[in-house]
Design a protein around this motif. Structure first.
Motif, PDB file in Angstrom:
ATOM      1  N   ARG A 160      41.555  40.942  50.553  1.00 56.16           N
ATOM      2  CA  ARG A 160      42.498  41.100  49.368  1.00 56.16           C
ATOM      3  C   ARG A 160      42.418  39.462  47.942  1.00 56.16           C
ATOM      4  N   VAL A 161      42.193  38.683  48.963  1.00 52.65           N
ATOM      5  CA  VAL A 161      41.980  37.353  48.219  1.00 52.65           C
ATOM      6  C   VAL A 161      40.758  37.765  46.872  1.00 52.65           C
ATOM      7  N   PHE A 162      39.959  38.309  46.883  1.00 52.11           N
ATOM      8  CA  PHE A 162      38.523  38.872  46.689  1.00 52.11           C
ATOM      9  C   PHE A 162      40.147  39.288  45.226  1.00 52.11           C
ATOM     10  N   LYS A 163      40.097  40.571  45.163  1.00 49.22           N
ATOM     11  CA  LYS A 163      41.039  41.493  44.744  1.00 49.22           C
ATOM     12  C   LYS A 163      42.022  40.549  43.193  1.00 49.22           C
ATOM     13  N   ARG A 164      42.423  39.642  44.605  1.00 50.34           N
ATOM     14  CA  ARG A 164      43.959  39.210  43.722  1.00 50.34           C
ATOM     15  C   ARG A 164      43.221  37.687  42.702  1.00 50.34           C
ATOM     16  N   VAL A 165      41.852  37.395  42.884  1.00 52.82           N
ATOM     17  CA  VAL A 165      41.401  36.082  41.943  1.00 52.82           C
ATOM     18  C   VAL A 165      40.454  36.827  41.298  1.00 52.82           C
ATOM     19  N   VAL A 166      40.592  38.438  40.840  1.00 51.07           N
ATOM     20  CA  VAL A 166      39.739  39.065  39.932  1.00 51.07           C
ATOM     21  C   VAL A 166      41.125  39.777  39.180  1.00 51.07           C
ATOM     22  N   ALA A 167      41.892  40.074  39.832  1.00 49.69           N
ATOM     23  CA  ALA A 167      42.908  40.819  38.920  1.00 49.69           C
ATOM     24  C   ALA A 167      43.466  39.762  37.960  1.00 49.69           C
ATOM     25  N   GLN A 168      43.439  38.424  38.120  1.00 46.08           N
ATOM     26  CA  GLN A 168      43.875  36.974  37.733  1.00 46.08           C
ATOM     27  C   GLN A 168      43.298  36.964  36.183  1.00 46.08           C
ATOM     28  N   LEU A 169      42.369  37.778  36.673  1.00 44.17           N
ATOM     29  CA  LEU A 169      41.368  37.017  34.746  1.00 44.17           C
ATOM     30  C   LEU A 169      41.542  38.171  34.093  1.00 44.17           C
ATOM     31  N   PRO A 170      41.298  37.348  32.949  1.00 41.59           N
ATOM     32  CA  PRO A 170      42.055  37.442  31.325  1.00 41.59           C
ATOM     33  C   PRO A 170      41.621  39.187  31.141  1.00 41.59           C
ATOM     34  N   TRP A 171      40.611  39.443  31.080  1.00 40.36           N
ATOM     35  CA  TRP A 171      39.913  41.026  30.669  1.00 40.36           C
ATOM     36  C   TRP A 171      41.095  41.948  31.276  1.00 40.36           C
ATOM     37  N   HIS A 172      40.997  41.123  32.795  1.00 38.45           N
ATOM     38  CA  HIS A 172      42.395  42.440  33.186  1.00 38.45           C
ATOM     39  C   HIS A 172      43.633  42.107  33.489  1.00 38.45           C
ATOM     40  N   SER A 173      44.166  41.437  32.991  1.00 30.59           N
ATOM     41  CA  SER A 173      45.763  40.341  32.432  1.00 30.59           C
ATOM     42  C   SER A 173      46.618  41.765  31.898  1.00 30.59           C
ATOM     43  N   ASN A 174      48.076  41.501  31.883  1.00 29.46           N
ATOM     44  CA  ASN A 174      48.745  42.236  31.200  1.00 29.46           C
ATOM     45  C   ASN A 174      49.387  42.077  29.428  1.00 29.46           C
ATOM     46  N   THR A 175      48.720  40.493  29.631  1.00 27.86           N
ATOM     47  CA  THR A 175      49.905  39.471  29.071  1.00 27.86           C
ATOM     48  C   THR A 175      48.341  39.441  27.152  1.00 27.86           C
ATOM     49  N   VAL A 176      49.523  39.701  26.688  1.00 29.60           N
ATOM     50  CA  VAL A 176      49.331  39.967  24.173  1.00 29.60           C
ATOM     51  C   VAL A 176      49.143  38.328  23.857  1.00 29.60           C
ATOM     52  N   PRO A 177      47.635  37.959  24.260  1.00 30.52           N
ATOM     53  CA  PRO A 177      46.710  39.355  23.166  1.00 30.52           C
ATOM     54  C   PRO A 177      45.922  40.061  24.112  1.00 30.52           C
ATOM     55  N   ALA A 178      45.482  41.680  24.062  1.00 32.41           N
ATOM     56  CA  ALA A 178      44.317  41.292  25.340  1.00 32.41           C
ATOM     57  C   ALA A 178      42.561  41.010  24.849  1.00 32.41           C
ATOM     58  N   ALA A 179      42.407  40.554  25.812  1.00 35.74           N
ATOM     59  CA  ALA A 179      40.819  39.929  25.817  1.00 35.74           C
ATOM     60  C   ALA A 179      40.361  40.956  25.879  1.00 35.74           C
ATOM     61  N   ASP A 180      38.447  39.936  25.951  1.00 35.48           N
ATOM     62  CA  ASP A 180      37.912  40.945  26.076  1.00 35.48           C
ATOM     63  C   ASP A 180      37.346  40.122  27.492  1.00 35.48           C
ATOM     64  N   GLY A 181      36.080  41.073  27.614  1.00 28.95           N
ATOM     65  CA  GLY A 181      35.516  40.426  29.415  1.00 28.95           C
ATOM     66  C   GLY A 181      34.840  41.397  29.936  1.00 28.95           C
TER      67      GLY A 181
END
Length: 395
Positions: free
Chosen positions: A181-202
């Motif tokens: 669960r911790v691993f999935k949460r770490v990866v999910a918070q990285l910029p290219w998985h974020s819904n924050t605008v603008p979209a991030a490459d990576g």
């Protein structure tokens, strides 16, 4: 499968020995190979996860990198390419007051972020500072709290900087129950998985996990006693009652299993053999700055323009105990025998090992054990207890 396959295998299984050349020396790894090959090219961004484990110099590493990444005049120039993405400005100061913590609050706040990812139930977050006021009134839910970090990660990334996310609390990823669960949460918070605008490459291929391997192995174990219990009980008592300690952080002792979990998830992993670093006369913080983050350094791992700078060495503790040298060596032997479970992993194509020394010796030992049966972590704890009891019985 996240849970360590090794720990669930039957004791009838035999060693699967890897080739004797599986541990390769890498004088300079540098996640940013573009910058190394072409200083004029725009650096490729990466996320470096410094995941400890506990008691492998992590506090010193974090303190040094925190200073270097925040000092825009430092000769390493690390702050130009890398960010320590602390969202401290977005959190109320009253939430994060902790007079017992000697390091800057921004340093501690990454540890709290890692701890917050263990929980789904808000009722359990009362122990996490920065989520509650001193009177216990909760301010953020877990998701709200983590969203603050996600926004800061994204901000730094879209501004063109790589991320150094450092906390030994991330060694929980090596634990079978909470780790996935911790691993999935770490990866999910990285910029290219974020819904924050603008979209991030990576992509996840831009992640490198850095794990430190400390030896002698008995000294690593002894440091847990220093940290938690040396003022309350003897080292002998601590070891004898290992099986009674549901909180004993086996995953924090198990650097090879921790590396293995990242490799299973397809994450590039860097394993630093601390014994080899010391043989060369280097400091592990400088090794990470020079060899991993790509700072301009001499062959002695000193920063160009700051040759006399001495890195911080923090949280070093020591206390005499009654466990004999012979017993410590026996503990080394059983821990290393357990680690032979990971012999094949050491040859993984996505693993790089820096400064192999103790790991070279481990490979030789494992290959010499032939068809001896494997044993898991619970059996390892039992063997350590048995060794410690020899002192208590006087035999």
């Amino acid at each position: 499968m996240w849970e360590s396959e090794i720990l669930n295998k039957a004791t009838s299984m035999k060693y699967n020995c890897a080739p004797s050349n599986i541990v390769s020396m890498a004088a300079t790894y540098a996640v940013n190979q573009t910058a190394k090959s072409d200083p004029m090219a725009k650096p490729k961004q990466n996320v470096v996860l410094l995941v400890g484990p506990h008691k492998t110099g992590s506090t010193s590493i974090q303190a040094n990198l925190f200073n270097w990444l925040h000092d825009h005049t430092h000769p390493s120039k690390l702050s130009q390419s890398w960010a320590w993405p602390s969202p401290f400005e977005g959190l109320l100061d009253a939430e994060c007051n902790d007079i017992s913590y000697e390091q800057p609050k921004e340093l501690a706040i990454i540890y709290r972020w890692a701890n917050a990812m263990k929980w789904d139930n808000d009722k359990e977050t009362i122990v996490i500072k920065c989520m509650v006021f001193p009177n216990g009134t909760q301010i953020y839910s877990v998701n709200q709290y983590l969203a603050i970090y996600e926004k800061e990660f994204h901000r730094q990334w879209v501004n063109g900087r790589g991320l150094v996310i450092a906390s030994e609390a991330l060694d929980i990823i090596g634990e079978s129950k909470k780790g996935p669960r911790v691993f999935k949460r770490v990866v999910a918070q990285l910029p290219w998985h974020s819904n924050t605008v603008p979209a991030a490459d990576g992509s996840d291929s831009d992640i490198t996990a850095v794990v430190v391997y400390r030896s002698p192995r008995s000294n690593h174990l002894e440091s847990f006693w220093h940290q938690c219990c040396m003022d309350k009980e003897s080292f002998e008592h601590y070891l004898i009652h290992l099986n009674d300690r549901s909180w004993f952080p086996t995953h924090s002792l198990d650097s090879l299993n921790l590396a293995n979990q990242f490799l299973k998830e397809g994450i590039k992993t860097l394993l630093i053999d601390l014994a080899g670093v010391l043989v060369e006369g280097y400091d592990v913080s400088n090794v990470i700055a020079c060899d991993v983050l790509g700072a301009a350094c001499t062959t002695e791992k000193r920063f160009m323009g700051a040759l006399d700078e001495k890195p911080i060495i923090a949280n070093a503790k020591n206390k005499n105990h009654t466990i004999t040298l012979e017993q410590m060596q026996q503990i080394d032997e059983v821990i290393e025998e357990y680690e032979c479970n990971f012999l094949t992993m050491l040859g993984h194509r996505s693993l790089t090992i820096l400064y192999p020394s103790a790991l070279d010796k481990l490979v030789e030992k494992c290959e010499g054990l032939g068809d001896r049966d494997l044993f898991g972590v619970e059996a390892l704890k039992g063997k350590i207890v048995k060794i410690a009891k020899k002192s208590a019985s006087g035999s």
